[in-house]
Design a protein around this motif. Sequence first.
Motif, short mmCIF file in Angstrom:
data_model
loop_
_atom_site.label_atom_id
_atom_site.label_comp_id
_atom_site.label_asym_id
_atom_site.label_seq_id
_atom_site.Cartn_x
_atom_site.Cartn_y
_atom_site.Cartn_z
N GLY A 189 72.61 -3.42 89.57
CA GLY A 189 71.82 -2.50 89.76
C GLY A 189 70.64 -2.24 90.41
N LYS A 190 69.91 -1.16 90.73
CA LYS A 190 68.60 -1.28 91.47
C LYS A 190 67.62 -0.66 90.76
CE LYS A 190 70.42 -2.99 95.36
NZ LYS A 190 70.03 -4.57 95.74
N ILE A 191 66.27 -0.81 90.71
CA ILE A 191 65.05 -0.21 90.43
C ILE A 191 64.41 0.16 91.63
CG2 ILE A 191 62.93 -0.73 88.94
CD1 ILE A 191 64.57 -3.24 87.72
N PHE A 192 63.84 1.37 91.63
CA PHE A 192 62.97 2.12 92.62
C PHE A 192 61.73 2.25 92.01
CE2 PHE A 192 67.46 2.78 93.30
CZ PHE A 192 67.81 2.65 94.65
N ILE A 193 60.79 1.63 92.38
CA ILE A 193 59.23 1.66 92.08
C ILE A 193 58.42 2.29 93.06
CG2 ILE A 193 57.35 0.83 90.85
CD1 ILE A 193 59.33 -1.46 89.87
N ALA A 194 57.92 3.52 93.10
CA ALA A 194 57.23 4.30 93.79
C ALA A 194 55.75 4.26 93.35
CB ALA A 194 57.47 5.42 94.38
N VAL A 195 54.60 3.77 94.16
CA VAL A 195 53.28 3.63 93.80
C VAL A 195 52.64 3.84 95.01
CG1 VAL A 195 53.65 2.27 91.69
CG2 VAL A 195 53.33 1.05 93.97
N PRO A 196 51.27 4.18 94.86
CA PRO A 196 50.34 4.30 95.66
C PRO A 196 50.03 2.89 96.34
CG PRO A 196 49.56 5.67 94.14
CD PRO A 196 50.80 4.80 93.69
N VAL A 256 54.52 3.40 98.79
CA VAL A 256 55.63 2.73 99.24
C VAL A 256 56.52 2.75 97.98
CG1 VAL A 256 54.47 1.35 100.92
CG2 VAL A 256 54.44 0.45 98.46
N ILE A 257 57.92 2.71 98.23
CA ILE A 257 58.81 2.40 97.28
C ILE A 257 59.54 0.88 97.38
CG2 ILE A 257 61.09 3.05 96.65
CD1 ILE A 257 60.59 5.63 98.24
N TYR A 258 59.11 0.08 96.00
CA TYR A 258 59.87 -1.22 96.11
C TYR A 258 61.22 -0.97 95.67
CZ TYR A 258 54.74 -2.54 96.92
OH TYR A 258 53.49 -2.86 97.39
N VAL A 259 61.95 -1.48 95.94
CA VAL A 259 63.41 -1.57 95.44
C VAL A 259 63.72 -2.94 95.02
CG1 VAL A 259 66.00 -1.01 95.89
CG2 VAL A 259 64.17 0.20 97.46
N ALA A 260 63.85 -3.04 93.93
CA ALA A 260 64.12 -4.32 92.99
C ALA A 260 65.53 -4.55 92.39
CB ALA A 260 63.01 -4.50 92.08
N HIS A 306 58.92 -11.29 85.84
CA HIS A 306 60.06 -10.63 84.76
C HIS A 306 61.33 -10.84 85.58
CE1 HIS A 306 57.16 -8.81 82.14
NE2 HIS A 306 56.26 -8.65 83.21
N GLY A 307 61.40 -11.86 86.34
CA GLY A 307 62.89 -12.28 87.06
C GLY A 307 63.52 -11.22 87.86
N LEU A 308 62.58 -10.52 88.54
CA LEU A 308 63.27 -9.33 89.34
C LEU A 308 62.43 -9.59 90.95
CD1 LEU A 308 62.25 -6.24 87.25
CD2 LEU A 308 64.51 -7.19 87.89
N SER A 309 63.53 -9.37 91.98
CA SER A 309 63.04 -9.76 93.16
C SER A 309 63.06 -8.59 93.99
CB SER A 309 64.02 -10.64 93.92
OG SER A 309 65.21 -10.20 93.96
N ILE A 310 62.20 -8.45 95.19
CA ILE A 310 62.00 -7.23 95.75
C ILE A 310 63.19 -7.37 96.97
CG2 ILE A 310 60.48 -5.89 97.34
CD1 ILE A 310 58.26 -6.61 95.91
#
Length: 302
Positions: free
Chosen positions: A189-196, A289-293, A234-238
């Motif tokens: 699965g994918k995590i999508f994190i959008a932040v300023p 930006v959106i970081y896809v992790a 936390h063991g996640l990569s971008i």
Amino acid sequence: MILYDSCPICRSKNILPVFTVKDYTVSLEDFEIWECKHCTLRFTQNIPEVEEIARYYQSENYISHSDTQEGFINKLYHQVRKKTLLKKKNLVKKLTGKKNGSILDIGSGTGAFLNTMQLANWQVKGIEPDEMARKKSLELYGVQLNAAEDLYTLPANSFDAITMWHVLEHVHDLHGYINQVNDLLRPGGKIFIAVPNYTCYDEEVYKEYWAAYDVPRHLYHFSPKAMKELLELHGLSIDSVRPMWYDSFYVSLLSEKYKTGKSNPARAFLNGMISNSKAMLNIKKCSSVIYVASNPSTSIEL
């Protein structure tokens, strides 16, 4: 009030004040922003506790909760949102490789994005702390959202995609959220994190008047380096970083008003254009930006 004596991400003690920023949206109170010299995270000092921060969201100017369309900036926000909802949907489908699947949206506001995904035949679940926004979601789209505490009751390995569109900067329990999101993600699965992104050009122009600081609602102000460090802890990569081109214009419109006391759409548009032109050479300089992790340890072998 919460006073940090170390960085909220890396725990470094090498933290220094940057400047003071006013809450132009609700309270008109001043808050200090500090920066970690190790991971480069910026963060708001003396933030309200979880139980106290709700009052800083009680304003019709806070669009994601009120859904108001009064005024030029609010109307513009809603016009742009129609386009960005489709872009987000297509991005989720493309990067998960699924035409339909199961998605969790954290910080769903009034439910517009989940409605878009539901119409695309995805199974949807949303988390939204604000009770009024949850009621609005049900009224507008028939989408039943869950309260914030329900995030920790969801079963592990439940979602193909987890989205946080301009949400992580609001979360008090930063590390707890990332841990839980990691647990809820299905293998592959994918995590999508959008932040300023405070390393953008429009922040250079407006500095303490940059609207994306949005104190005290924004607890953290991420750089690409800080986000990478947080996720890796936390063991996640971008996997990739994606631009949010419209944000530079919207943020510049608000920032111009904060800085000068009046709207100047022409100058704001110019600053937004310059910001985006610089970001075309380096996406990590985009206003948002959106970081896809993903979690490499749970990736599916093809």
